[in-house]
Design a protein around this motif. Sequence first.
Motif, PDB file in Angstrom:
ATOM      1  N   UNK A  39      42.905  47.030  40.414  1.00  0.00           N
ATOM      2  CA  UNK A  39      42.338  46.561  39.265  1.00  0.00           C
ATOM      3  C   UNK A  39      42.868  47.729  38.182  1.00  0.00           C
ATOM      4  N   UNK A  40      43.504  47.535  37.492  1.00  0.00           N
ATOM      5  CA  UNK A  40      43.949  48.447  36.253  1.00  0.00           C
ATOM      6  C   UNK A  40      42.470  48.939  35.678  1.00  0.00           C
ATOM      7  N   UNK A  41      42.256  50.100  35.155  1.00  0.00           N
ATOM      8  CA  UNK A  41      41.200  50.460  34.658  1.00  0.00           C
ATOM      9  C   UNK A  41      41.110  49.890  33.080  1.00  0.00           C
ATOM     10  N   UNK A  42      42.131  49.483  32.408  1.00  0.00           N
ATOM     11  CA  UNK A  42      42.151  48.997  31.329  1.00  0.00           C
ATOM     12  C   UNK A  42      41.032  47.929  31.223  1.00  0.00           C
ATOM     13  N   UNK A  43      40.886  47.055  32.133  1.00  0.00           N
ATOM     14  CA  UNK A  43      39.990  45.914  31.936  1.00  0.00           C
ATOM     15  C   UNK A  43      40.243  45.102  30.574  1.00  0.00           C
ATOM     16  N   UNK A  44      41.546  44.841  30.406  1.00  0.00           N
ATOM     17  CA  UNK A  44      41.723  44.085  29.279  1.00  0.00           C
ATOM     18  C   UNK A  44      41.318  42.470  29.534  1.00  0.00           C
ATOM     19  N   UNK A  45      41.584  42.121  30.795  1.00  0.00           N
ATOM     20  CA  UNK A  45      41.146  40.678  31.161  1.00  0.00           C
ATOM     21  C   UNK A  45      39.747  40.745  31.644  1.00  0.00           C
ATOM     22  N   UNK A  46      38.906  40.021  31.011  1.00  0.00           N
ATOM     23  CA  UNK A  46      37.565  39.749  31.348  1.00  0.00           C
ATOM     24  C   UNK A  46      37.089  39.214  32.430  1.00  0.00           C
ATOM     25  N   UNK A  47      36.222  39.415  33.323  1.00  0.00           N
ATOM     26  CA  UNK A  47      35.983  38.944  34.550  1.00  0.00           C
ATOM     27  C   UNK A  47      35.274  37.482  34.040  1.00  0.00           C
ATOM     28  N   UNK A  48      35.958  36.435  34.650  1.00  0.00           N
ATOM     29  CA  UNK A  48      35.712  34.896  34.127  1.00  0.00           C
ATOM     30  C   UNK A  48      34.058  34.875  34.559  1.00  0.00           C
ATOM     31  N   UNK A  49      33.584  34.122  33.571  1.00  0.00           N
ATOM     32  CA  UNK A  49      32.324  33.697  33.212  1.00  0.00           C
ATOM     33  C   UNK A  49      32.022  32.803  34.694  1.00  0.00           C
ATOM     34  N   UNK A  50      33.038  31.996  34.892  1.00  0.00           N
ATOM     35  CA  UNK A  50      32.889  30.862  36.055  1.00  0.00           C
ATOM     36  C   UNK A  50      32.497  31.481  37.310  1.00  0.00           C
ATOM     37  N   UNK A  51      33.194  32.704  37.381  1.00  0.00           N
ATOM     38  CA  UNK A  51      32.911  33.711  38.832  1.00  0.00           C
ATOM     39  C   UNK A  51      31.681  34.466  38.592  1.00  0.00           C
ATOM     40  N   UNK A  52      30.997  34.531  37.450  1.00  0.00           N
ATOM     41  CA  UNK A  52      29.726  35.150  37.306  1.00  0.00           C
ATOM     42  C   UNK A  52      30.133  36.312  36.511  1.00  0.00           C
TER      43      UNK A  52
END
Length: 286
Positions: A39-52
């Motif tokens: 997982x790139x540390x930038x975290x540009x992509x948010x973790x989907x709400x559908x997955x928690x």
Amino acid sequence: MDVGVVYFFTDRGPSPVDFGQAAEAYGFESLFVPEHTHFPASRRTEYPVAYGGPELPEFYLRTYDQIVTMTMIAAHTQKIMLGAGVCLLAQHDPIAKAKQIASLDHLSGGRVICGVGMGWNVEEAEAHGVVWNRRYSTVRDKLKVMQALWTQDEASFDGVRASLAPSWAWPKPIQEKGPRTYLGGAGPTTMRHAAEWADTWYVVPPADDPTLEQSIPKFRRVVEESGRDPDSVGIAVASAPPDPAILNTYRELGVERAVLWVDPADDPGEGMRNLKTVSKVLPDIT
């Protein structure tokens, strides 16, 4: 309907071998193993709400390699099916991946299910050279390359995103047509692609349709519109809730396999207890 489980195996949780043996002993038909390379540390992509989401669970950062984990489990079990749940195929070389899966299927006695998916983390995919807006066609063509290598003595495929010049490759999988291919996801684009070229739609139940009583009829219509027989394309449920009422609804709707979510845990004992707790629903699935 077959019933399996899915678990994120990490260096802090239970041994995949112990977990796989226990899952087999409890009577689960299959065990699915997810994949993330990093997982790139930038975290540009948010973790989907559908997955928690939006907070990213740490187990995503610590997962074992998918194929190595499946191989370890296969070597220490007898009959439980092993599912790539799912392989982020756009991030892989399809010739090498076809060899890995064919070898595992051959050595395990034909126990592999090949789930593939698009992933949700854009920067993880980009680190592997994936062009995000081409990921569906990339996965499709790479899977076609793999299927050619699994089923043809002189294998070839001419695709848009991946191709294969006439080639030889053995061993072939034990399963005559190669491992059954699942396409994972829940959105309308994934549904359409599954209808067009997958063996099975591996659907994560949406929040507004947990029993899939709306989604499954819609999918079958899309399959028919794509020119395929709706009875020829299976439906499996990813990360299904361990709820007998919902699971029996899936069965009545013709779902071929429900893969139950088992909560990951840093403590090995807790992870094994979570598996045992989920296994208690098995007698209630008629």
